[in-house]
Design a protein around this motif. Sequence first.
Motif, PDB file in Angstrom:
ATOM      1  N   THR A  15       0.821  -1.182   0.049  1.00  0.00           N
ATOM      2  CA  THR A  15       0.138  -0.078   0.151  1.00  0.00           C
ATOM      3  C   THR A  15       0.822   1.207   0.031  1.00  0.00           C
ATOM      4  OG1 THR A  15      -1.921   1.083   1.152  1.00  0.00           O
ATOM      5  CG2 THR A  15      -0.270   0.341   2.555  1.00  0.00           C
ATOM      6  N   ASP A  16       0.347   2.280  -0.779  1.00  0.00           N
ATOM      7  CA  ASP A  16       1.000   3.655  -0.717  1.00  0.00           C
ATOM      8  C   ASP A  16       0.332   4.423   0.493  1.00  0.00           C
ATOM      9  OD1 ASP A  16       2.768   2.948  -2.897  1.00  0.00           O
ATOM     10  OD2 ASP A  16       1.101   3.513  -4.206  1.00  0.00           O
ATOM     11  N   PHE A  21      -5.636   1.400   3.825  1.00  0.00           N
ATOM     12  CA  PHE A  21      -5.531   0.222   4.221  1.00  0.00           C
ATOM     13  C   PHE A  21      -6.355   0.075   5.472  1.00  0.00           C
ATOM     14  CE2 PHE A  21      -3.583  -2.343   7.696  1.00  0.00           C
ATOM     15  CZ  PHE A  21      -3.568  -3.712   6.972  1.00  0.00           C
ATOM     16  N   VAL A  22      -6.300   1.177   6.316  1.00  0.00           N
ATOM     17  CA  VAL A  22      -7.265   1.057   7.569  1.00  0.00           C
ATOM     18  C   VAL A  22      -8.650   1.219   7.271  1.00  0.00           C
ATOM     19  CG1 VAL A  22      -7.639   2.441   9.823  1.00  0.00           C
ATOM     20  CG2 VAL A  22      -5.325   1.947   9.030  1.00  0.00           C
TER      21      VAL A  22
END
Length: 142
Positions: A15-16, A21-22
């Motif tokens: 992920t960037d 993501f969260v």
Amino acid sequence: MQKSTEMLINELKTTDKIESFVTENTDEIYELSLSEYLRELLNKYGYDKSEVFKRSGMSDTNYGYELFRNDDKKASRDRLIRLCIGFPLSVDEAQKVLRYGKVRPLYPRDERDAYILFGLNKKYSLDEINDLLYEHNLALFE
């Protein structure tokens, strides 16, 4: 379906943006504290704390009450497992208690843990699980 820890780690590596993501994994990230989860379980099953303490063999009920109201209270792994037996909880619920308590989950490749997992799954009492452990020369719950 719950993602494995390995899947989550792989997603983190690729992920960037941590925020995405969260957001995408909200259900996978634990937000409850141990005391909140224990209170949730009491409500779910309609148990009284004193019943759980008695079935878990806790003579120091002040310590037990602290676990239900104080997020700073650090519990030993065995005490948390005893609480799980005292409810009695499913294996999945017991594993969550251990995770929220920030201790190692029960591991079926560990001989003692395997007997405990068996007992939890069969809804054995603390005495019945201790009997199993004793029969196989494993550490008992004190």
